[in-house]
Scaffold this active site. Structure first.
Site, mmCIF file in Angstrom:
data_model
loop_
_atom_site.group_PDB
_atom_site.id
_atom_site.type_symbol
_atom_site.label_atom_id
_atom_site.label_comp_id
_atom_site.label_asym_id
_atom_site.label_seq_id
_atom_site.Cartn_x
_atom_site.Cartn_y
_atom_site.Cartn_z
ATOM 1 C CB SER A 213 56.530 -83.370 -37.984
ATOM 2 O OG SER A 213 56.367 -83.978 -39.240
ATOM 3 C CE1 TYR B 162 54.981 -88.254 -35.080
ATOM 4 C CE2 TYR B 162 54.419 -87.550 -37.306
ATOM 5 C CZ TYR B 162 55.336 -87.651 -36.279
ATOM 6 O OH TYR B 162 56.614 -87.163 -36.453
HETATM 7 N N1 LIG Z 1 61.968 -89.405 -39.173
HETATM 8 C C1 LIG Z 1 61.109 -88.547 -39.680
HETATM 9 O O1 LIG Z 1 60.734 -88.622 -40.877
HETATM 10 C C2 LIG Z 1 60.589 -87.417 -38.821
HETATM 11 C C3 LIG Z 1 59.941 -86.353 -39.467
HETATM 12 C C4 LIG Z 1 59.448 -85.306 -38.715
HETATM 13 C C5 LIG Z 1 59.573 -85.319 -37.342
HETATM 14 N N2 LIG Z 1 60.194 -86.363 -36.729
HETATM 15 C C6 LIG Z 1 60.287 -86.325 -35.261
HETATM 16 O O2 LIG Z 1 61.637 -86.457 -34.866
HETATM 17 C C7 LIG Z 1 61.694 -86.982 -33.543
HETATM 18 C C8 LIG Z 1 62.732 -88.086 -33.498
HETATM 19 O O3 LIG Z 1 62.338 -89.145 -34.344
HETATM 20 P P1 LIG Z 1 63.337 -89.979 -35.257
HETATM 21 O O4 LIG Z 1 62.877 -89.843 -36.643
HETATM 22 O O5 LIG Z 1 64.727 -89.656 -34.909
HETATM 23 O O6 LIG Z 1 62.931 -91.463 -34.801
HETATM 24 P P2 LIG Z 1 63.707 -92.608 -34.025
HETATM 25 O O7 LIG Z 1 64.984 -92.912 -34.703
HETATM 26 O O8 LIG Z 1 62.696 -93.699 -33.866
HETATM 27 O O9 LIG Z 1 64.017 -91.934 -32.615
HETATM 28 C C9 LIG Z 1 63.004 -91.692 -31.685
HETATM 29 C C10 LIG Z 1 63.644 -91.496 -30.336
HETATM 30 O O10 LIG Z 1 62.623 -91.188 -29.369
HETATM 31 C C11 LIG Z 1 62.849 -92.048 -28.266
HETATM 32 N N3 LIG Z 1 61.674 -92.240 -27.433
HETATM 33 C C12 LIG Z 1 60.465 -92.772 -27.749
HETATM 34 N N4 LIG Z 1 59.673 -92.805 -26.668
HETATM 35 C C13 LIG Z 1 60.405 -92.273 -25.640
HETATM 36 C C14 LIG Z 1 60.152 -92.042 -24.275
HETATM 37 N N5 LIG Z 1 58.994 -92.386 -23.692
HETATM 38 N N6 LIG Z 1 61.123 -91.458 -23.523
HETATM 39 C C15 LIG Z 1 62.322 -91.129 -24.066
HETATM 40 N N7 LIG Z 1 62.628 -91.363 -25.345
HETATM 41 C C16 LIG Z 1 61.678 -91.937 -26.121
HETATM 42 C C17 LIG Z 1 63.344 -93.347 -28.880
HETATM 43 O O11 LIG Z 1 63.898 -94.179 -27.878
HETATM 44 P P3 LIG Z 1 63.997 -95.782 -28.048
HETATM 45 O O12 LIG Z 1 65.194 -96.018 -28.927
HETATM 46 O O13 LIG Z 1 64.153 -96.276 -26.668
HETATM 47 O O14 LIG Z 1 62.724 -96.227 -28.704
HETATM 48 C C18 LIG Z 1 64.360 -92.767 -29.843
HETATM 49 O O15 LIG Z 1 65.525 -92.384 -29.185
HETATM 50 C C19 LIG Z 1 60.276 -87.443 -33.198
HETATM 51 O O16 LIG Z 1 59.664 -86.484 -32.363
HETATM 52 C C20 LIG Z 1 59.582 -87.479 -34.556
HETATM 53 O O17 LIG Z 1 58.202 -87.256 -34.454
HETATM 54 C C21 LIG Z 1 60.711 -87.412 -37.435
#
Ligand SMILES: NC(=O)c1ccc[n+]([C@@H]2O[C@H](COP(=O)([O-])OP(=O)(O)OC[C@H]3O[C@@H](n4cnc5c(N)ncnc54)[C@H](OP(=O)(O)O)[C@@H]3O)[C@@H](O)[C@H]2O)c1
Length: 282
Positions: free
Chosen positions: A144, A157
């Protein structure tokens, strides 16, 4: 397109049930990768399954919870038995723990690390022997912009994303002699479910907390940033660009906001940057 249908590269994506992981799995499959869209909860697989069926995409849904070593080993063993190789691993699964540092319990912090850091370590260590044997592969770690800068209420985080940056940078030296590349993706604010699944530290929920004003201000700053959030497809496109490049960069920023923050960080002294962040966020 990556290769002929009979000789597809194999990609594994963690956390494919929503957001960046979901779009990345679709993007890789649409561009010729035999894609294992892994998720901890099969009940969330209906959308991706129906798109895959409609478009005829090479997507397999596999159960994988990054906090569970047995689940990881079962998934990796099954995939390598089916395909004989793994070319791309996208470590994407993660969530946000929010709360003032003083209020974070050790259990809350450990749970955050179990998923965001130890989950990535476990999955990567399970896949690496396969990549090392085949003398090729690419590990994509979804960090991130929060892996490069701090903000109030985000210490847990943010520290997991700083950890991913350090792990990735060190691993890249060790793995290069075996033909394995490491890529770090640094998204800014992306429109996904992450903001709905934020875990707020128990003590930070107390309205009489001395940090309430700071955390509330931060929450409203995030609401403002969400208005200009980028789409998860943008991140998926950058992952595709990295994994199809013979000589990828170590780091890729994703989103205009990420570029603006990182430019400021590069061009300002720590004091100037701190002042700017305070003015913007608090
Ligand atoms: N959105 C942002 O602004 C942003 C910015 C920078 C970085 N990121 C990073 O991008 C990545 C994805 O996030 P996102 O924004 O796409 O959020 P999201 O829509 O909430 O997706 C998160 C994913 O991680 C899964 N997950 C959580 N715990 C898990 C576990 N123990 N085992 C396997 N899967 C698990 C969730 O599964 P469930 O559906 O079962 O909960 C979901 O599929 C993360 O690493 C986050 O830190 C996001």
């Amino acid at each position: 397109m990556v290769s002929s249908l009979s000789n597809k590269k194999v990609a594994v994506v963690t956390g494919s049930s929503s957001g960046i992981g979901y779009e990345t799995a679709l993007m890789l499959a649409r561009n010729g990768f035999l894609t294992y869209a892994t998720m901890r909860n099969f009940n969330k697989s209906e959308n991706i399954k129906s798109i895959a069926a409609k478009e005829g995409l090479p997507i397999h849904i596999t159960q994988l919870d990054v906090t569970d070593r047995v689940s990881i080993n079962n998934a990796v063993t099954a995939i390598s038995a089916e395909t004989g190789r793994i070319d791309v691993l996208v470590n994407n699964a993660g969530y946000v723990l929010e709360g003032a540092f003083e209020h974070l319990s050790m259990d809350e912090i450990k749970a955050q690390y179990e998923t965001n850091v130890f989950g990535l370590i476990r999955t990567t260590q399970a896949v690496l022997p396969i990549m090392r044997e085949q003398k090729s592969g690419i590990i994509v770690n979804i960090s991130s912009v929060a892996g490069r800068l701090g903000y109030p209420g985000g210490s847990a985080y943010i520290s997991t994303k700083f950890a991913i940056e350090g792990l990735s940078e060190s691993m890249s030296y060790e793995l290069e002699p075996f033909g394995i590349k490491v890529v770090i993706i640094e998204p800014g604010v992306i429109r996904t479910n992450i903001f709905d699944s934020v875990v707020v530290a128990k003590k930070s929920k107390d309205p009489n907390s001395p940090y309430t004003q700071i955390t509330q201000k931060m929450a409203s700053s995030f609401e403002g940033m969400m208005k200009n959030a980028s789409s998860p497809e943008l991140v998926a496109n950058i992952v595709l660009e990295a994994v199809t490049n013979d000589n990828p960069n170590l780091r890729y920023l994703a989103g205009k906001d990420a570029e603006t923050w990182l430019d400021a960080k590069r061009n300002m002294s720590d004091k100037e940057f701190y002042k700017m962040m305070k003015q913007n966020l608090m």
